[in-house]
Design a protein around this motif. Structure first.
Motif, PDB file in Angstrom:
ATOM      1  N   GLN A 179     -14.288  -3.044   0.260  1.00 22.45           N
ATOM      2  CA  GLN A 179     -15.229  -1.980  -0.114  1.00 22.45           C
ATOM      3  C   GLN A 179     -15.619  -2.089  -1.593  1.00 22.45           C
ATOM      4  O   GLN A 179     -16.782  -1.879  -1.956  1.00 22.45           O
ATOM      5  N   LYS A 233      -3.524  -8.776  -4.467  1.00 21.31           N
ATOM      6  CA  LYS A 233      -4.548  -7.773  -4.152  1.00 21.31           C
ATOM      7  C   LYS A 233      -5.078  -7.128  -5.440  1.00 21.31           C
ATOM      8  O   LYS A 233      -6.297  -6.965  -5.621  1.00 21.31           O
ATOM      9  N   SER A 260       0.917  -7.889  -2.964  1.00 22.98           N
ATOM     10  CA  SER A 260       0.408  -6.715  -3.687  1.00 22.98           C
ATOM     11  C   SER A 260      -0.170  -7.141  -5.030  1.00 22.98           C
ATOM     12  O   SER A 260      -1.218  -6.629  -5.462  1.00 22.98           O
ATOM     13  N   SER A 301     -10.879  -0.076  -0.624  1.00 17.68           N
ATOM     14  CA  SER A 301     -10.150  -1.312  -0.338  1.00 17.68           C
ATOM     15  C   SER A 301     -10.811  -2.428  -1.151  1.00 17.68           C
ATOM     16  O   SER A 301     -11.937  -2.252  -1.671  1.00 17.68           O
ATOM     17  N   TYR A 316      -2.604  -9.814   4.427  1.00 15.96           N
ATOM     18  CA  TYR A 316      -2.312  -8.387   4.625  1.00 15.96           C
ATOM     19  C   TYR A 316      -2.043  -8.088   6.096  1.00 15.96           C
ATOM     20  O   TYR A 316      -1.072  -7.405   6.447  1.00 15.96           O
ATOM     21  N   GLY A 354       0.820  -1.210   0.000  1.00 15.43           N
ATOM     22  CA  GLY A 354       0.000   0.000   0.000  1.00 15.43           C
ATOM     23  C   GLY A 354       0.843   1.244   0.000  1.00 15.43           C
ATOM     24  O   GLY A 354       1.058   1.837  -1.036  1.00 15.43           O
ATOM     25  N   GLU A 405      -7.037 -10.564   3.087  1.00 15.62           N
ATOM     26  CA  GLU A 405      -7.077  -9.822   4.354  1.00 15.62           C
ATOM     27  C   GLU A 405      -6.198 -10.492   5.409  1.00 15.62           C
ATOM     28  O   GLU A 405      -5.508  -9.810   6.171  1.00 15.62           O
TER      29      GLU A 405
END
Length: 396
Positions: free
Chosen positions: A268, A336, A333, A265, A298, A256, A295
């Motif tokens: 979201q 994600k 990353s 995110s 992370y 991030g 999650e």
């Protein structure tokens, strides 16, 4: 209340008062303020925010105050980063000088070199680029062929570097050069600082598939470089390079960060683009599993960073952790960004089209940029080889 708690309150109050509201929103690539003789500010708030942080020395909070830095210890600097993240404050200044060169100059430079370069990096007066990779060298950095020949009071540099990010916009370059061609590969290399305005230095942008030209090829044709620009010992530049790469890999391992990206995110985005069923769960079961997996990874990476920080504060740091975290962080990353692309579907396929909103366009770019993270600073494959050899002691 502990001194650190008191410091946190002071920092929080200062940020609330001095960080303009417009500087507390997700940043885009176009809004980043890069160091240099010709800094460009996207607006007055960005200029004001930069100047306030510069004057506090908080563009480089852990560097010595007598050299323009913030003079904070590591715990105080972490508090500052935490409070900036909590309030959504943007990084006020971007530069390889802050992230990579400065720590190397502080560790290996002479007092004259620190006085010359550290304050200008803190103030953002100079933009730096990195001259490591060479044409034909691939991931074998130690096979570099750019030469610096001893000519008495100066070196004469000849050769070429490639994939030099923003070399055409940089004021100075830090370079690895071969100063002893007869020595073993890693023992005849030195670390030089070169002014890009020196006669004989030229750059050629490399056009990417996107049509952009972030990378350059950099050429050195009989470039005279004062010996005062040698960082560390002659032929011992590999040690400086490894120290510098340690800072680069630590930066890249932190998922991030303050890199441009969509404001949502993955969770979201899932709620917004996929929606919830009648029980309040995400409609797509497979996607739920991917989000949970991300999650968990992370948060585990975040906790490992925290544990590593505390171990370092207590003098029991494991120097191998940054090697592992660079691999783990950049690979996560990529996962994600893959999840975000899956969530947005065709809404992530725009490039410049006005029919796509800013978050959708940033999702596309973030996915592409994530591929670079596992290449720059040592590819994931190279990282695994280093971990296997240095950390696990496996045979080569």
């Amino acid at each position: 209340m502990s001194d650190l708690d008191q410091f946190r309150q002071t920092v929080h109050a200062w940020l609330e008062e001095n960080c303009p509201p417009a500087m507390r929103t997700p940043i885009t690539r176009e809004e980043q303020v890069w160091a240099g003789k010709n800094k460009v500010f996207p607006n007055q708030d960005a200029k004001l925010w930069f100047e306030r942080m510069r004057d506090k020395g908080w563009t480089a909070p852990e560097w010595p105050a007598e050299l323009g830095g913030g003079g904070l210890d590591e715990r105080q600097a972490k508090v500052l980063r935490d409070e900036m993240k909590r309030l959504g404050c943007r990084t006020p200044l971007f530069d390889l000088g802050i992230w990579m060169l400065g720590p190397a100059v502080l560790e290996y430079g002479t007092e004259e070199q620190r006085q010359q370069h550290i304050p200008s990096i803190v103030r953002g007066d100079v933009r730096w680029c990195q001259g490591y990779s060479e044409p034909g060298a691939g991931s074998d950095l130690a096979s570099l062929q750019t030469r610096a020949e001893d000519h008495g009071d100066h070196f004469l540099v000849n050769g070429a570097k490639i994939w030099t990010t923003n070399a055409d916009k940089a004021d100075w370059i830090f370079c690895l050069v071969r100063t002893d061609p007869d020595a073993k590969k890693q023992e005849g290399i030195s670390f030089l600082l070169i002014d890009m305005d020196n006669p004989g230095v030229s750059t050629t942008p490399i056009e990417l598939i996107s049509g952009e030209s972030e990378f350059c090829q950099t050429f050195f044709d009989n470039v005279k470089v004062p010996k005062a620009n040698l960082i560390g010992e002659l032929n011992k530049g590999w040690s400086v390079a490894k120290s510098l790469l340690k800072h680069e890999r630590k930066l890249m391992a932190e998922i991030g960060g303050d890199t441009p990206g969509p404001s949502f995110s993955p969770v979201q985005a899932g709620i917004e683009y996929v929606g919830l069923d009648s029980s309040g769960k995400l409609r797509d079961h497979g996607l739920r599993e991917q989000l949970v997996s991300h999650e968990m990874a992370y948060r585990a990476i975040g906790l490992t960073h925290f544990r590593s920080f505390e171990e370092r504060m207590n003098g029991v740091a494991d120097n191998n952790v940054p090697l592992i975290m660079k691999y783990v962080g950049t690979e996560e990353s990529k996962r994600k960004e893959e999840v975000l692309m899956a969530i947005l579907g065709q809404r992530a396929l725009g490039w410049y089209d006005d029919e796509f909103n800013a978050d959708e366009l940033l999702t596309n770019r973030g996915w592409l940029f994530s591929k670079a993270l596992s290449i720059a600073g040592g590819t994931s494959e190279v990282q695994l080889n280093i971990i296997a050899k240095r950390v696990l002691g496996l045979p080569t």
